[in-house]
Design a protein around this motif. Structure first.
Motif: not given
Length: 222
Positions: A156, A122, A152
């Protein structure tokens, strides 16, 4: 990049909630946290996989889509640590969804400190990947695109949480003995390609009383 050695000496005892506590890194987190005198609540799917036993350990059985149980496990904690990782290369996003539930539960319980593990695949805006890093990223996108997408998505959720978060990114994890020395930084700026699980757990626990990496996503390696 300078080598860093993190010690748990003189760290005050805390109440910790650990997710992913029955995995390789999770077991190390629980073991080291208990050894340091912390009280641990482990939120697990299968309590039979929990190897540690202690009067300071509370095991809560639950799934990652049970917000009431998750809030109960987090209430009263000083910090939450996640050692959750993707389990299959499928289009579902259990890790992303699970982290969204963790964030919501932390806000409900009034807990602000979150330390979450993720993989080195990532990316972070501070990374300056060299050729081998770019090739590794390409391989992930080709052969494990769903794993990468789920990771990911989880990252986030953490970044957008509004919490005091640290994302600890690890390269290939192993269980071999090490000298305990680690490198902390960003891709292409010092960290290597391997990390011992005990050192990974030690770094995450050391963040309990450190503000150095709050709202940052360092990469850790030996």
């Amino acid at each position: 990049m300078a080598k860093q050695t993190h010690s748990l000496e003189d760290v005050k005892t805390m109440n910790l909630t650990i997710f992913g506590a029955t995995g390789g890194t999770g077991q190390e987190l629980v073991k080291q946290a208990l050894a340091a005198g912390h009280k641990v609540t482990a939120y697990v799917r299968n309590p039979a996989k929990m190897a540690q036993t202690s009067e300071a350990l509370t095991v809560v059985q639950g799934e990652m889509n049970e917000p009431d149980k998750m809030t109960q496990a987090i209430t009263g904690a000083d910090a939450v640590i996640s050692a959750l990782g993707p389990t299959s290369n499928t289009p579902e996003r259990p890790l992303t969804a699970g982290m969204a539930y963790i964030v919501a539960a932390m806000k409900e319980a009034g807990v602000s400190r979150l330390i979450a593990a993720t993989g080195a695949g990532v990316a972070d805006p501070n990374d300056k990947p060299q050729l081998i890093g770019r090739l590794f990223g390409l391989a992930l996108r080709l052969f494990a695109k769903h794993v990468l997408a789920d990771s990911q998505g989880m990252v986030t959720a953490v970044r957008n949480s509004g919490l005091d978060w640290t994302l600890a990114r690890a390269p290939r994890l192993h269980d071999k003995p090490t000298n305990g020395k680690i490198r902390v930084g960003y891709a292409g700026q010092g960290p290597g390609t391997q990390l011992a699980r005990p050192d990974f757990a030690r770094f995450m626990l050391a963040q309990l009383e450190s503000e150095e990496w709050i709202n940052k996503a360092p990469m850790i390696s030996n």
